[in-house]
Design a protein around this motif. Structure first.
Motif, short mmCIF file in Angstrom:
data_model
loop_
_atom_site.label_atom_id
_atom_site.label_comp_id
_atom_site.label_asym_id
_atom_site.label_seq_id
_atom_site.Cartn_x
_atom_site.Cartn_y
_atom_site.Cartn_z
N UNK A 132 -19.75 -42.63 32.82
CA UNK A 132 -20.00 -42.94 34.22
C UNK A 132 -19.55 -44.37 34.53
N UNK A 133 -18.84 -44.55 35.65
CA UNK A 133 -18.40 -45.88 36.07
C UNK A 133 -17.01 -46.26 35.64
N UNK A 134 -16.38 -45.48 34.76
CA UNK A 134 -15.02 -45.77 34.31
C UNK A 134 -14.03 -45.05 35.22
N UNK A 135 -13.24 -45.80 35.96
CA UNK A 135 -12.29 -45.23 36.90
C UNK A 135 -10.85 -45.51 36.47
N UNK B 195 -24.70 -38.50 20.69
CA UNK B 195 -26.00 -37.87 20.93
C UNK B 195 -26.23 -37.79 22.44
N UNK B 196 -26.54 -36.59 22.93
CA UNK B 196 -26.69 -36.38 24.37
C UNK B 196 -28.02 -35.71 24.70
N UNK B 197 -28.38 -35.80 25.96
CA UNK B 197 -29.58 -35.14 26.47
C UNK B 197 -29.39 -34.86 27.96
N UNK C 7 -27.17 -45.73 26.30
CA UNK C 7 -28.29 -44.86 26.69
C UNK C 7 -28.38 -44.75 28.20
N UNK C 8 -28.41 -43.50 28.71
CA UNK C 8 -28.55 -43.25 30.13
C UNK C 8 -27.25 -43.07 30.89
N UNK C 9 -26.10 -43.31 30.27
CA UNK C 9 -24.84 -43.14 30.98
C UNK C 9 -24.51 -41.66 31.12
N UNK C 10 -24.17 -41.26 32.36
CA UNK C 10 -23.88 -39.85 32.62
C UNK C 10 -22.52 -39.46 32.07
N UNK C 11 -22.38 -38.18 31.70
CA UNK C 11 -21.10 -37.61 31.28
C UNK C 11 -20.38 -37.10 32.52
N UNK D 247 -26.49 -36.73 29.85
CA UNK D 247 -26.40 -38.18 29.69
C UNK D 247 -26.32 -38.53 28.21
N UNK D 248 -25.73 -39.70 27.92
CA UNK D 248 -25.68 -40.18 26.54
C UNK D 248 -27.01 -40.80 26.16
N UNK D 249 -27.39 -40.66 24.92
CA UNK D 249 -28.62 -41.26 24.41
C UNK D 249 -28.32 -42.49 23.57
N UNK D 250 -27.11 -43.00 23.68
CA UNK D 250 -26.69 -44.19 22.93
C UNK D 250 -25.18 -44.17 22.75
#
Length: 356
Positions: free
Chosen positions: A234-237, A329-331, A205-209, A339-342
């Motif tokens: 987000x954060x995966x490089x 599930x996104x929002x 939840x809250x991770x950006x696409x 962002x992901x919702x889970x």
């Protein structure tokens, strides 16, 4: 070399006996027997047979080879535990190679070579080398033949000096005992157990696409109707050590469909203004899906042509895939970024036996 070239003292007496089939064995060829039996040359003793000091030197050489084998096996295990998988070394003329693979190959090769070399050296210098001629006999063994076999075995065991040469025996047993440990240690690569890793991804939840091409967070306005965009968490490089393992589970396909064209109720609820996010990993054998047809909203896996309908819950409409693609599930957050919702509610990719 003909029989005439062989010294007479090396030839058996003419018609000295009969072979296993009752035929005469001859030492001089004639019309009836065109091939002569030259017999065996006289046995020449080795230096180890007449000099016990030379025999002791050979014994120590064999024991040294077996000891080196044991040390190499220990070094194999130590290298497997101590050397990092990603460490590389420069070896001329091979260039840069994996330090772990080089160490494992060298130590295991030395361990096996020394066992073989020790066994050969032992056989050639210390075991009996007297040649024995044995006549052919029928396949069915008689009691006399069986007794002879057992007697020959006992004689061979005696001549091998295994009981008398305790240093060789003990070091050989040590080397043969340690070598299998190399295979046992390699079993470590079968673990640790995956636990629940196959059921979860980096999405939460809250991770950006993040756009895979631009490496920038995605806004809803960036996704046009009929377009296909690939995203990661987000954060995966790419330089991360676990990047390949994680992207293989977390890769997304982002597609925007007119909301009225979405047939599946849950898919519509989990989308944002017609933007849907589905796993990019095919549920057949895990290939990445990359072919999208705008008019039908179908995506095609290039490996085995499994086809999924993204407007109807990504259900399978063709091919060997066994189930639909999982949906994320996104929002949209306060800044307008997707962002992901889970996490996915089911494992991504191919089915596995624990899957429930």
């Amino acid at each position: 070399m003909s029989s005439q070239d062989i010294p007479e003292e090396n030839l058996p007496a003419e018609h000295a006996g009969r072979d296993a089939h009752g035929h005469d064995a001859v030492s001089v060829p004639d019309d009836k027997h065109p091939f002569a039996d030259p017999g065996l040359p006289p046995h020449e003793p080795r230096v180890q047979d007449v000099d016990e000091r030379a025999a002791k030197r050979s014994e120590r050489s064999v024991a040294l080879l077996f000891t080196v084998s044991m040390l190499a096996t220990v070094a194999f295990i130590a290298a497997f535990v101590a050397i990092p998988v990603d460490k590389s070394v420069f070896i001329f003329p091979l260039g840069h190679i994996s330090a772990l693979n080089f160490a494992l190959g060298m130590t295991l090769g030395i361990a096996l070579f020394c066992i073989g070399a020790g066994a050969v050296h032992w056989a050639r210098t210390l075991m009996s080398d007297v040649e024995v001629a044995d006549e052919r006999h029928a396949i069915a063994a008689t009691p006399e033949v069986r007794e002879k076999v057992f007697a020959d075995f006992k004689q061979g065991a005696k001549e091998s000096a295994l009981g008398r040469r305790k240093l060789i025996r003990n070091t050989m047993l040590g080397a043969l005992t340690l070598v299998p440990l190399s295979g046992v240690v390699l079993l470590r690569d079968l673990g640790p157990l995956p636990g629940t890793k196959l059921r979860h991804t980096l999405w939460s939840k809250g991770k950006l696409l993040v756009n895979m091409n631009t490496n920038e967070p995605l806004r809803a306005s960036d996704v046009a109707v009929g377009s296909l965009t690939f995203a990661k968490p987000e954060g995966l490089e790419e330089h991360d050590h676990e990047f390949q393992n994680e992207i293989a589970k977390a890769a997304l396909m982002i597609v925007r469909i007119q909301p009225e064209n979405i047939k599946d109720k849950r898919e519509l609820e989990w989308s944002h203004e017609g933007i849907v996010a589905y796993s990019k990993i095919c549920t057949h054998v895990g290939c990445p899906i990359s072919l999208y047809e705008q008019q039908t909203h179908h995506v095609l896996c290039p490996c085995h042509q499994s086809t999924f309908d993204l407007s109807d819950g990504a259900r399978v409409i063709f091919g060997p895939a066994g189930h639909a693609l999982p949906q994320l599930r996104i929002g949209v957050n306060d800044e307008g970024y997707l962002e992901a919702l889970g996490d996915f509610e089911e494992p991504v990719g191919p089915a596995f036996w624990e899957r429930g």
